[in-house]
Design a protein around this motif. Structure first.
Motif, PDB file in Angstrom:
ATOM      1  N   GLU A  70       2.280 -21.988   4.742  1.00 58.27           N
ATOM      2  CA  GLU A  70       2.160 -20.575   4.393  1.00 58.27           C
ATOM      3  C   GLU A  70       1.437 -20.465   3.064  1.00 58.27           C
ATOM      4  O   GLU A  70       1.562 -21.325   2.199  1.00 58.27           O
ATOM      5  N   ILE A  71       0.692 -19.389   2.942  1.00 61.63           N
ATOM      6  CA  ILE A  71      -0.023 -19.107   1.699  1.00 61.63           C
ATOM      7  C   ILE A  71       0.225 -17.642   1.353  1.00 61.63           C
ATOM      8  O   ILE A  71       0.196 -16.772   2.223  1.00 61.63           O
ATOM      9  N   THR A  72       0.491 -17.401   0.081  1.00 63.07           N
ATOM     10  CA  THR A  72       0.689 -16.033  -0.403  1.00 63.07           C
ATOM     11  C   THR A  72      -0.362 -15.767  -1.463  1.00 63.07           C
ATOM     12  O   THR A  72      -0.540 -16.554  -2.395  1.00 63.07           O
ATOM     13  N   LEU A  73      -1.088 -14.655  -1.276  1.00 60.97           N
ATOM     14  CA  LEU A  73      -2.096 -14.238  -2.243  1.00 60.97           C
ATOM     15  C   LEU A  73      -2.167 -12.727  -2.236  1.00 60.97           C
ATOM     16  O   LEU A  73      -1.710 -12.079  -1.296  1.00 60.97           O
ATOM     17  N   PRO A  74      -2.719 -12.146  -3.277  1.00 58.64           N
ATOM     18  CA  PRO A  74      -2.756 -10.684  -3.354  1.00 58.64           C
ATOM     19  C   PRO A  74      -3.681 -10.079  -2.294  1.00 58.64           C
ATOM     20  O   PRO A  74      -4.761 -10.612  -2.016  1.00 58.64           O
ATOM     21  N   ASP A  75      -3.244  -8.946  -1.722  1.00 58.46           N
ATOM     22  CA  ASP A  75      -4.134  -8.216  -0.821  1.00 58.46           C
ATOM     23  C   ASP A  75      -5.064  -7.328  -1.646  1.00 58.46           C
ATOM     24  O   ASP A  75      -5.085  -7.423  -2.886  1.00 58.46           O
ATOM     25  N   ARG A  76      -5.837  -6.474  -1.018  1.00 58.73           N
ATOM     26  CA  ARG A  76      -6.832  -5.625  -1.727  1.00 58.73           C
ATOM     27  C   ARG A  76      -6.177  -4.695  -2.759  1.00 58.73           C
ATOM     28  O   ARG A  76      -6.806  -4.315  -3.739  1.00 58.73           O
ATOM     29  N   GLN A  77      -4.912  -4.314  -2.508  1.00 59.81           N
ATOM     30  CA  GLN A  77      -4.210  -3.435  -3.453  1.00 59.81           C
ATOM     31  C   GLN A  77      -3.442  -4.235  -4.504  1.00 59.81           C
ATOM     32  O   GLN A  77      -2.799  -3.662  -5.376  1.00 59.81           O
ATOM     33  N   GLY A  78      -3.477  -5.562  -4.427  1.00 61.22           N
ATOM     34  CA  GLY A  78      -2.801  -6.406  -5.406  1.00 61.22           C
ATOM     35  C   GLY A  78      -1.384  -6.799  -5.030  1.00 61.22           C
ATOM     36  O   GLY A  78      -0.736  -7.539  -5.763  1.00 61.22           O
ATOM     37  N   ALA A  79      -0.910  -6.298  -3.887  1.00 57.93           N
ATOM     38  CA  ALA A  79       0.440  -6.653  -3.435  1.00 57.93           C
ATOM     39  C   ALA A  79       0.411  -8.035  -2.785  1.00 57.93           C
ATOM     40  O   ALA A  79      -0.594  -8.423  -2.170  1.00 57.93           O
TER      41      ALA A  79
END
Length: 164
Positions: free
Chosen positions: A126-135
């Motif tokens: 799994e990878i977690t990174l910010p979406d376009r809104q920064g969430a």
């Protein structure tokens, strides 16, 4: 041509006469006991998957620290990076440009499993990174990496969004 030397398997050494008459121990030609299985691979071939896994771990550590150039040092100049269902990036320059945007804030990796054979390493995690809104946006992934001369040369990334 000399007859093959004989070796007892599972018994203590005996004189030649007792070796030939014994029914207790299994006797095989010495040459036969030293042949490698046709399914065995050379030490070099067995070591390659482990080296490739180590390279991928080093590259992922560089990305987790925000070191894009450190990651790219583990790639060939002609790397092909395919996110299945989306796009293919050709070459380091394209990967660098994509990472500068997508990994502007370093992602968080959770590698659940690395499976390696020959020139291929599969990473599941799994990878977690910010979406376009920064969430934070969490994704499950299966990355299929191919290596050439100890460097990553091709990626097929299967990525699926997950609830956070």
């Amino acid at each position: 041509m000399r007859p093959p030397q004989w070796e007892s398997v599972g018994a203590a050494p005996r004189s030649r006469s007792s070796r030939l008459s014994s029914h207790v121990a299994l006797h095989l030609p010495l040459r036969a006991t030293r042949l490698a299985s046709p399914l065995s691979r050379s030490h070099e071939a067995r070591a390659m998957p482990d080296r490739n896994k180590a390279v991928l771990e080093q590259a992922n550590a560089a990305i987790a620290q925000g070191d894009i150039e450190g990651f790219l040092a583990h790639c060939t100049d002609d790397i092909q990076w395919t996110t299945v269902g989306e796009s293919t990036l050709d070459g380091k320059a394209a990967v660098r440009a994509w990472m500068a945007d997508a990994y502007a804030r370093p992602p968080v990796f959770e590698v659940h499993r690395l499976v390696a054979e020959d020139d291929t390493v599969v990473a599941l995690g799994e990878i977690t990174l910010p979406d376009r809104q920064g969430a934070p946006a969490r994704h499950a992934y299966a990355d299929v990496w191919r290596f050439r001369d100890g460097r990553m040369t091709e990626l097929q990334a299967f990525v699926v969004g997950q609830p956070v």
